[in-house]
Design a protein around this motif. Structure first.
Motif, short mmCIF file in Angstrom:
data_model
loop_
_atom_site.label_atom_id
_atom_site.label_comp_id
_atom_site.label_asym_id
_atom_site.label_seq_id
_atom_site.Cartn_x
_atom_site.Cartn_y
_atom_site.Cartn_z
N THR A 41 0.84 -1.18 0.00
CA THR A 41 0.00 0.00 0.00
C THR A 41 0.89 1.24 0.00
OG1 THR A 41 -1.62 -1.19 1.32
CG2 THR A 41 -1.86 1.19 1.20
N ALA A 42 0.74 2.02 -1.03
CA ALA A 42 1.53 3.25 -1.12
C ALA A 42 0.95 4.29 -0.16
CB ALA A 42 1.50 3.78 -2.55
N PRO A 43 1.82 5.08 0.45
CA PRO A 43 1.31 6.12 1.34
C PRO A 43 0.50 7.15 0.54
CG PRO A 43 3.67 6.40 0.99
CD PRO A 43 3.26 5.13 0.31
N THR A 44 -0.46 7.74 1.20
CA THR A 44 -1.24 8.81 0.58
C THR A 44 -0.44 10.10 0.71
OG1 THR A 44 -3.29 7.70 1.20
CG2 THR A 44 -3.42 10.05 0.64
N ASN A 70 3.24 13.14 3.43
CA ASN A 70 2.85 11.76 3.65
C ASN A 70 1.81 11.75 4.77
OD1 ASN A 70 2.59 9.15 4.72
ND2 ASN A 70 4.70 8.61 4.17
N LEU A 71 0.55 11.59 4.38
CA LEU A 71 -0.51 11.67 5.38
C LEU A 71 -0.46 10.52 6.38
CD1 LEU A 71 -3.56 12.94 3.32
CD2 LEU A 71 -2.03 14.22 4.82
N HIS A 72 -0.05 9.33 5.94
CA HIS A 72 0.07 8.20 6.89
C HIS A 72 1.07 8.56 7.99
CE1 HIS A 72 -2.38 5.59 4.43
NE2 HIS A 72 -1.57 5.72 3.39
N GLY A 73 2.21 9.11 7.60
CA GLY A 73 3.23 9.51 8.57
C GLY A 73 2.75 10.62 9.49
N LEU A 74 2.06 11.62 8.91
CA LEU A 74 1.55 12.74 9.70
C LEU A 74 0.51 12.27 10.70
CD1 LEU A 74 1.44 15.75 10.34
CD2 LEU A 74 -0.18 16.01 8.44
N PHE A 75 -0.44 11.44 10.24
CA PHE A 75 -1.48 10.95 11.15
C PHE A 75 -0.89 10.00 12.20
CE2 PHE A 75 -4.60 12.00 7.62
CZ PHE A 75 -5.08 13.13 8.26
N ALA A 76 0.15 9.25 11.84
CA ALA A 76 0.82 8.38 12.82
C ALA A 76 1.47 9.23 13.91
CB ALA A 76 1.85 7.49 12.14
N LEU A 77 2.13 10.33 13.52
CA LEU A 77 2.73 11.24 14.50
C LEU A 77 1.66 11.83 15.41
CD1 LEU A 77 5.09 12.92 15.67
CD2 LEU A 77 4.63 14.60 13.87
N TYR A 100 0.13 25.85 6.10
CA TYR A 100 -0.86 25.87 5.02
C TYR A 100 -0.82 24.56 4.24
CZ TYR A 100 -2.04 30.75 5.74
OH TYR A 100 -2.49 31.93 6.28
N VAL A 101 0.38 24.09 3.90
CA VAL A 101 0.51 22.85 3.12
C VAL A 101 -0.09 21.67 3.90
CG1 VAL A 101 2.17 21.21 2.15
CG2 VAL A 101 2.49 23.67 1.80
N ALA A 102 0.28 21.54 5.17
CA ALA A 102 -0.21 20.42 5.97
C ALA A 102 -1.71 20.53 6.23
CB ALA A 102 0.56 20.34 7.29
N GLN A 103 -2.18 21.72 6.59
CA GLN A 103 -3.62 21.89 6.85
C GLN A 103 -4.45 21.58 5.61
OE1 GLN A 103 -5.33 22.48 9.64
NE2 GLN A 103 -3.59 22.80 11.00
N CYS A 104 -3.95 21.99 4.45
CA CYS A 104 -4.65 21.66 3.20
C CYS A 104 -4.59 20.15 2.95
CB CYS A 104 -4.04 22.42 2.02
SG CYS A 104 -4.51 24.17 1.99
N ALA A 105 -3.42 19.56 3.16
CA ALA A 105 -3.26 18.12 2.90
C ALA A 105 -4.22 17.29 3.73
CB ALA A 105 -1.82 17.70 3.17
N VAL A 106 -4.33 17.57 5.03
CA VAL A 106 -5.21 16.75 5.87
C VAL A 106 -6.68 16.94 5.52
CG1 VAL A 106 -3.57 16.62 7.78
CG2 VAL A 106 -5.32 18.41 7.79
#
Length: 190
Positions: A8-11, A17-24, A104-110
């Motif tokens: 499964t490729a990360p989103t 990398n949303l998987h990494g951000l949400f894991a953190l 801004y980048v992270a808030q938009c990404a999530v």
């Protein structure tokens, strides 16, 4: 039992990398100590008005993470420098803009908003009478910084307004510059 590797490729949204951000985020929710960071910079004089800031590591959750960066700093010729590098005020504004850009980048990404463009333009005035000690009633630094965010992407105006509010509420450097931060000084004469 299936032993095939996880393919499964990360989103990835906006390069995040949303998987990494949400894991953190989940790790810090479970154990707040994992969210503790320490940032350390040593700056040494290089002659005239030049200095070099060295970054060797930072700490995340009590663990030292090695990093090697040098940041050269100078002043314009008109202020006694050699004009070889950006000055401390420009670095301060650049650090504010860069921190908010990440927000801004992270808030938009999530939120699943894909960015097409983002820029932040910031400026402020410093009256040299304060810095030069000419008038003690004049503050030596910025009294106000003004910034304009230009953002374009798949979000609506309402979504971007929500992102904007979230960035102002969570950006470390927005926080650092929009309120008084206690500075604890130690002088060591060698």
């Amino acid at each position: 039992m299936d032993v095939s590797p996880d393919t499964t490729a990360p989103t990835i949204v906006n390069g995040i990398n949303l998987h990494g951000l949400f894991a953190l985020i989940d790790d810090v929710k479970r154990d707040p100590a994992k969210g503790k960071t320490n940032w350390h910079v040593i700056t040494t004089w290089q002659g005239q008005t030049r200095s070099r800031a060295e970054v060797e590591s930072y700490e995340l959750g009590g663990e030292k993470v090695p990093r090697q960066f040098s940041i050269d700093i100078d002043e314009p010729r008109e202020l006694g420098g050699s004009n070889n590098f950006a000055n401390p005020q420009e670095h301060l504004i650049a650090a504010l803009n860069a921190c908010m850009t990440v927000g801004y980048v992270a808030q938009c990404a999530v939120r699943g908003i894909t960015l097409e463009s983002l820029s932040i333009e910031t400026d402020g005035d410093i009256d040299l009478r304060g810095f030069l000690g000419i008038d003690p009633a004049v503050p030596p630094g910025y009294e106000k910084l003004s910034y304009t965010v230009r953002i374009n992407g798949s979000g609506t105006k309402e979504q971007f307004a929500e992102v904007h509010e979230a960035v102002m509420a969570t950006s470390p450097n927005f926080n650092n510059l929009s309120r008084a931060v206690a500075l604890e000084a130690v002088l060591i004469v060698e």
